[in-house]
Design a protein around this motif. Structure first.
Motif, mmCIF file in Angstrom:
data_model
loop_
_atom_site.group_PDB
_atom_site.id
_atom_site.type_symbol
_atom_site.label_atom_id
_atom_site.label_comp_id
_atom_site.label_asym_id
_atom_site.label_seq_id
_atom_site.Cartn_x
_atom_site.Cartn_y
_atom_site.Cartn_z
ATOM 1 N N VAL A 206 0.845 -1.187 0.000
ATOM 2 C CA VAL A 206 0.000 0.000 0.000
ATOM 3 C C VAL A 206 0.882 1.239 0.000
ATOM 4 O O VAL A 206 1.885 1.311 0.716
ATOM 5 C CB VAL A 206 -0.983 0.007 1.202
ATOM 6 C CG1 VAL A 206 -0.245 -0.102 2.526
ATOM 7 C CG2 VAL A 206 -1.853 1.252 1.197
ATOM 8 N N GLN A 207 0.530 2.184 -0.872
ATOM 9 C CA GLN A 207 1.246 3.444 -0.975
ATOM 10 C C GLN A 207 0.260 4.595 -0.856
ATOM 11 O O GLN A 207 -0.919 4.468 -1.205
ATOM 12 C CB GLN A 207 1.987 3.538 -2.320
ATOM 13 C CG GLN A 207 3.071 2.486 -2.494
ATOM 14 C CD GLN A 207 3.826 2.641 -3.801
ATOM 15 O OE1 GLN A 207 3.225 2.725 -4.862
ATOM 16 N NE2 GLN A 207 5.142 2.683 -3.717
ATOM 17 N N VAL A 208 0.752 5.731 -0.367
ATOM 18 C CA VAL A 208 -0.075 6.924 -0.281
ATOM 19 C C VAL A 208 -0.050 7.631 -1.631
ATOM 20 O O VAL A 208 0.936 7.552 -2.369
ATOM 21 C CB VAL A 208 0.408 7.826 0.874
ATOM 22 C CG1 VAL A 208 1.745 8.470 0.546
ATOM 23 C CG2 VAL A 208 -0.625 8.869 1.233
ATOM 24 N N SER A 228 3.733 17.180 0.673
ATOM 25 C CA SER A 228 3.527 16.831 2.076
ATOM 26 C C SER A 228 2.513 15.698 2.207
ATOM 27 O O SER A 228 1.605 15.544 1.392
ATOM 28 C CB SER A 228 3.045 18.056 2.850
ATOM 29 O OG SER A 228 1.810 18.515 2.344
ATOM 30 N N THR A 229 2.685 14.893 3.235
ATOM 31 C CA THR A 229 1.777 13.798 3.525
ATOM 32 C C THR A 229 1.867 13.456 4.995
ATOM 33 O O THR A 229 2.943 13.580 5.606
ATOM 34 C CB THR A 229 2.102 12.547 2.687
ATOM 35 O OG1 THR A 229 1.275 11.464 3.129
ATOM 36 C CG2 THR A 229 3.556 12.141 2.824
ATOM 37 N N ILE A 230 0.762 13.030 5.579
ATOM 38 C CA ILE A 230 0.788 12.583 6.967
ATOM 39 C C ILE A 230 1.485 11.239 7.084
ATOM 40 O O ILE A 230 1.969 10.870 8.150
ATOM 41 C CB ILE A 230 -0.640 12.510 7.538
ATOM 42 C CG1 ILE A 230 -0.597 12.389 9.063
ATOM 43 C CG2 ILE A 230 -1.434 11.357 6.913
ATOM 44 C CD1 ILE A 230 -1.938 12.549 9.732
ATOM 45 N N ALA A 231 1.604 10.519 5.968
ATOM 46 C CA ALA A 231 2.300 9.223 5.958
ATOM 47 C C ALA A 231 3.759 9.425 5.579
ATOM 48 O O ALA A 231 4.263 8.829 4.625
ATOM 49 C CB ALA A 231 1.608 8.266 5.003
ATOM 50 N N VAL A 256 -3.451 2.022 -3.555
ATOM 51 C CA VAL A 256 -3.126 3.424 -3.291
ATOM 52 C C VAL A 256 -4.227 4.027 -2.427
ATOM 53 O O VAL A 256 -5.415 3.834 -2.706
ATOM 54 C CB VAL A 256 -2.984 4.221 -4.604
ATOM 55 C CG1 VAL A 256 -2.669 5.696 -4.318
ATOM 56 C CG2 VAL A 256 -1.888 3.606 -5.478
ATOM 57 N N VAL A 257 -3.824 4.759 -1.387
ATOM 58 C CA VAL A 257 -4.797 5.351 -0.461
ATOM 59 C C VAL A 257 -4.612 6.867 -0.405
ATOM 60 O O VAL A 257 -3.542 7.393 -0.698
ATOM 61 C CB VAL A 257 -4.663 4.751 0.953
ATOM 62 C CG1 VAL A 257 -4.952 3.264 0.919
ATOM 63 C CG2 VAL A 257 -3.282 5.011 1.544
ATOM 64 N N SER A 258 -5.676 7.553 -0.007
ATOM 65 C CA SER A 258 -5.660 9.011 0.069
ATOM 66 C C SER A 258 -5.235 9.485 1.449
ATOM 67 O O SER A 258 -5.225 8.728 2.424
ATOM 68 C CB SER A 258 -7.056 9.560 -0.244
ATOM 69 O OG SER A 258 -7.950 9.245 0.823
ATOM 70 N N GLY A 281 2.119 4.008 9.619
ATOM 71 C CA GLY A 281 1.690 2.837 10.375
ATOM 72 C C GLY A 281 0.230 2.512 10.203
ATOM 73 O O GLY A 281 -0.196 1.383 10.437
ATOM 74 N N ALA A 282 -0.556 3.508 9.807
ATOM 75 C CA ALA A 282 -1.996 3.302 9.620
ATOM 76 C C ALA A 282 -2.368 3.032 8.169
ATOM 77 O O ALA A 282 -3.550 2.819 7.862
ATOM 78 C CB ALA A 282 -2.762 4.529 10.124
ATOM 79 N N ALA A 283 -1.395 3.035 7.268
ATOM 80 C CA ALA A 283 -1.690 2.926 5.839
ATOM 81 C C ALA A 283 -2.354 1.604 5.475
ATOM 82 O O ALA A 283 -3.209 1.547 4.585
ATOM 83 C CB ALA A 283 -0.410 3.119 5.021
ATOM 84 N N ALA A 284 -1.974 0.522 6.156
ATOM 85 C CA ALA A 284 -2.576 -0.776 5.827
ATOM 86 C C ALA A 284 -4.065 -0.786 6.152
ATOM 87 O O ALA A 284 -4.883 -1.296 5.380
ATOM 88 C CB ALA A 284 -1.847 -1.892 6.579
ATOM 89 N N LEU A 285 -4.439 -0.220 7.298
ATOM 90 C CA LEU A 285 -5.863 -0.118 7.619
ATOM 91 C C LEU A 285 -6.560 0.801 6.623
ATOM 92 O O LEU A 285 -7.702 0.533 6.216
ATOM 93 C CB LEU A 285 -6.058 0.399 9.044
ATOM 94 C CG LEU A 285 -7.513 0.614 9.479
ATOM 95 C CD1 LEU A 285 -8.333 -0.658 9.338
ATOM 96 C CD2 LEU A 285 -7.573 1.150 10.900
#
Length: 403
Positions: A206-208, A228-231, A256-258, A281-285
């Motif tokens: 998973v990628q942002v 910038s990204t929170i991830a 891919v997640v937002s 750390g939360a990207a998988a969820l």
């Protein structure tokens, strides 16, 4: 098992035995609350409980343990704005190795101080990771230091892969494992270990969205937008070449997640799983929240890869999630400037079961008339429907400027 030139299962198993006494064997736990929300059987691997609150110290521990005596005497250098810095600093300290960490000059002071706290020399130079890397290369050559790369190093990749050995020993009956992807160190080691232990297990990266270098998977890498990204832990423009070569034949999919889904995942982990997670750390969820149909009814493992999130960022993320869920209502009312009005408004909100969080009352400059005032009020509600009911009652009795 598909072969790779960088690492194989034997090197990961050796790393597992080598670093076992220096890291925490983090728990793998089921999470019924998240399972109910997502429709999947969710298991969490709590890497946020490591000493530096990140899986990154696995790779650092393995790399440093394999240094020759001559290399230890020279000392090590790393470039990082966060978790890798702390992992290298901690394990260098445990082994009595001098560590230099180059961090971009705008790295949050808390991360700089935590890295210094492990005994490292910290150099803050460069506007970003690229410029900091150039500074590190000058220091490496001038001082004869050994570079500890954050991901594109077989010994680091093998160390990160020890995560998967623990996970699959504790939760062998999985259908899928979702792993955040930045430089690729974690998912490379994980995929190789899983291919040996559970060849039928689906490994999903998973990628942002701003750093979705494999969004065209299974095609070639694409140019990322950056920004910038929170991830920030997976804000890497492209995978390391050794990582990509290793993981490409082993991946089932890349999602891919937002930004908003990552924020929502951070809030859900805090509220439902009682776990503090950084963005990466939360990207998988976030992937399950974005693509629920892919995982419904399956047993899925998610690593909380790190818990190093700034206090202010964490608080703002939770508040933004409350706003999106309708549980935090912000209204601006135009009200008559006379006694009893504030009491009436407070009573209406209280009688409806709302909780007033913050009030700002402006008479002099914001109101259109000397006979009126402007009231900005923040209200906590049970859910979106409850918030709508409170707003409707206030709207029926007062002029709502903004809701």
């Amino acid at each position: 098992m598909p072969a790779t030139d960088a690492i194989d299962f034997s090197t990961i198993l050796a790393a597992h035995e080598r670093i076992a006494s220096r890291i925490i064997r983090t728990p793998t736990i089921p999470c019924p609350a998240l399972s109910k929300i997502t429709g999947a059987d969710i298991w969490l691997k709590l890497e946020n409980l490591q000493a530096v609150a990140s899986f990154k110290e696995r790779g650092a521990a393995n790399k440093l343990a394999l240094l020759t005596e001559e290399e230890r005497q020279r000392g090590v250098i790393a470039v990082s704005a966060g978790n890798h810095a702390q992992g290298v600093a901690r394990h260098a300290s445990l082994l009595g190795i001098k560590a230099t960490i180059v961090m971009p000059r705008h790295t949050p002071s808390a991360k700089v101080e935590r890295t210094r706290g492990w005994g490292a020399r910290v150099v803050t130079e460069g506007e970003d990771f690229s410029e900091a890397s150039q500074v590190a290369e000058v220091l490496r050559q001038r001082e004869g230091l050994v570079l500890v790369h954050p991901f594109n190093d077989p010994e680091v990749m093998a160390g990160q892969g020890t995560f998967a050995i623990e996970l699959l020993e504790d939760a062998p009956e999985l259908d899928a494992l979702i792993v955040p992807m930045g430089g690729g160190g974690l998912i490379s080691g994980t995929a190789v270990a899983a291919a040996h232990m559970r060849p039928d297990l689906k490994i999903i990266g998973v990628q942002v969205e701003n750093y979705a270098s494999l969004s065209a998977f299974p095609g070639e890498e694409v140019v990322t937008r950056g920004g910038s990204t929170i991830a920030e832990g997976i804000a890497v423009a492209k995978l390391g070449n050794q990582c990509l070569d290793t993981v490409r034949p082993l991946l089932s999919d890349v999602l891919v997640v937002s930004e908003l889904q990552v924020e929502s995942a951070i809030a859900l982990l805090a509220e439902q799983a009682k776990q503090v997670s950084e963005g990466a750390g939360a990207a998988a969820l976030a992937a399950i929240l974005t693509y629920p149909e892919k995982f419904r009814g399956q047993r899925v493992a998610l690593p909380i890869t790190g818990g190093n999130i700034g206090t202010r960022v964490f608080a703002n993320t939770l508040l933004r999630a409350l706003r999106r869920d309708g549980r935090l209502l912000s209204l601006i009312l135009q009200i008559p400037d006379r006694p009893g009005v504030l009491a009436d408004i407070a009573a209406r909100i209280g009688n409806a079961g709302g909780n007033i969080i913050e009030v700002s009352h402006q008479r002099l400059f914001a109101a259109p008339s000397v006979q009126t005032a402007e009231l900005e009020i923040m209200i906590e509600a049970r859910d979106g429907q409850h918030a709508d009911e409170i707003e409707a009652d206030l709207r029926a009795h007062y002029t709502l400027i903004r809701g």
